[in-house]
Design an enzyme around this catalytic site. Sequence first.
Site, PDB file in Angstrom:
ATOM      1  N   LYS A   4       0.846  -1.192   0.000  1.00  0.00           N
ATOM      2  CA  LYS A   4       0.000   0.000   0.000  1.00  0.00           C
ATOM      3  C   LYS A   4       0.875   1.233   0.000  1.00  0.00           C
ATOM      4  O   LYS A   4       1.942   1.243   0.625  1.00  0.00           O
ATOM      5  CB  LYS A   4      -0.908   0.018   1.241  1.00  0.00           C
ATOM      6  CG  LYS A   4      -1.733   1.297   1.393  1.00  0.00           C
ATOM      7  CD  LYS A   4      -2.519   1.340   2.704  1.00  0.00           C
ATOM      8  CE  LYS A   4      -3.220   2.680   2.855  1.00  0.00           C
ATOM      9  NZ  LYS A   4      -4.017   2.772   4.083  1.00  0.00           N
ATOM     10  N   GLU A   6      -8.694  12.194  12.659  1.00  0.00           N
ATOM     11  CA  GLU A   6      -7.956  10.954  12.940  1.00  0.00           C
ATOM     12  C   GLU A   6      -7.001  11.129  14.118  1.00  0.00           C
ATOM     13  O   GLU A   6      -6.060  11.917  14.052  1.00  0.00           O
ATOM     14  CB  GLU A   6      -7.175  10.520  11.694  1.00  0.00           C
ATOM     15  CG  GLU A   6      -6.452   9.196  11.871  1.00  0.00           C
ATOM     16  CD  GLU A   6      -5.891   8.642  10.577  1.00  0.00           C
ATOM     17  OE1 GLU A   6      -5.359   7.523  10.606  1.00  0.00           O
ATOM     18  OE2 GLU A   6      -5.990   9.319   9.535  1.00  0.00           O
ATOM     19  N   GLU A  63      -7.075  -2.074   2.803  1.00  0.00           N
ATOM     20  CA  GLU A  63      -6.332  -0.851   3.088  1.00  0.00           C
ATOM     21  C   GLU A  63      -6.323  -0.560   4.595  1.00  0.00           C
ATOM     22  O   GLU A  63      -5.298  -0.170   5.167  1.00  0.00           O
ATOM     23  CB  GLU A  63      -6.994   0.298   2.317  1.00  0.00           C
ATOM     24  CG  GLU A  63      -6.259   1.604   2.367  1.00  0.00           C
ATOM     25  CD  GLU A  63      -7.012   2.720   1.651  1.00  0.00           C
ATOM     26  OE1 GLU A  63      -6.818   3.883   2.036  1.00  0.00           O
ATOM     27  OE2 GLU A  63      -7.789   2.433   0.722  1.00  0.00           O
ATOM     28  N   GLU A  74     -11.513  10.792  -4.613  1.00  0.00           N
ATOM     29  CA  GLU A  74     -11.379  10.792  -3.150  1.00  0.00           C
ATOM     30  C   GLU A  74     -10.557  11.984  -2.668  1.00  0.00           C
ATOM     31  O   GLU A  74     -10.916  12.640  -1.685  1.00  0.00           O
ATOM     32  CB  GLU A  74     -10.726   9.484  -2.692  1.00  0.00           C
ATOM     33  CG  GLU A  74     -10.581   9.375  -1.189  1.00  0.00           C
ATOM     34  CD  GLU A  74     -10.010   8.033  -0.756  1.00  0.00           C
ATOM     35  OE1 GLU A  74      -9.189   8.029   0.186  1.00  0.00           O
ATOM     36  OE2 GLU A  74     -10.375   7.004  -1.352  1.00  0.00           O
TER      37      GLU A  74
END
Length: 376
Positions: A125, A181, A225, A362
Amino acid sequence: MCAHRDPHAPSSAPDFLLSRAHGSVRTQGTVGSFTDPWSAVEALRGGEAEMVVGAIPFDRGAAAALTVPERIIREDGPLEPHSYYRFGPGSVLNASVAGIDPSPEVHLERVRAAIGTIRNTALNKVVLARAVDIAFDPAVDPRLVAARLIDNSFNRDGFITDLSPAGPAHAGHMLVGSSPEVLIKRQGSTVTAYPLAGSAPRSADRAVDDAAARSLSASAKNLEEHRYVIDHIRAALTPLCRTLDIPETPELTCTNEMWHLATPITGTLRDPAGTALELALLVHPTPAICGSPTDAAEALIAEAESPRGFYAGAVGWSDSSGDGEYMVAIRCAEVSADGRSARAWAGGGIVADSDAEDELEETTAKLRTIMRALGL
């Protein structure tokens, strides 16, 4: 060099703030600073600093922007922006888009190349970001941008921090954002994290929005992910914790612009002497903003992108008791010292099954957090 500050701004205007639903910290003035975060850890552990606030960069080898503040104000609940920035003379904001880096076409090429690399190498990733350059006329007080972000935030999240300690290239610059986050939070012997990975744009149409949420929670690509992020945090925290609770499947969470897969992580530390800052340094960078394996993802990002600076780093505070909280530095912009320009970023996680067009969409959706606050 000081950041641009409206001379008529209220005396309470902070140099650092972190607004969260459960509580906020804001500070003023400086009695010391650090570019090496581990030196700041030693100062906290040795009782030489009551608190250290500021930002650590994306690049683990770059200079941090950490400050020992002169005045500290803690409040229950989120920060309430001063009326000066809401309705008064300080509420004027006029922004325009001055450029993009890279163009959408080049970003698509980079994403497609990254997908090919992932399919043919040990890289699992990588997170690729793009930036938007913004011009202000008249010059903007970054605290106004922070006020707008907090008022627009679904959870009243917002931060602002002075990047001057990081050196001449950042002198007078302020990082402003509204991150959902949590990289790490420490309160006593309890450590928590709230990583996000796997996202979908929201829609004003309720049925379309609900369908996007359901699709995200069932998406094999997004669950993969997310798993890389959880595995990374588990590996970092397990040796430090007596107990570590990580749910098997992520939950859905949202901002005004995005749906995210999120996992609430809670642990009990073996050694409560470890500060929030050192926990943040041990966990950063997670695959949520870098990739997996970390070193390979970092190398690809360094080759493909313009330097991120403090985007995808972390912003927060840690006190001499070790308590503190660090947010991942996303949904943010770095405002120049003269208040005339800023750069905002957004990124997306790329895995083998990613679709380049979806990844571009996104990043566009994620940029709306900062763009909407700027009236763009």
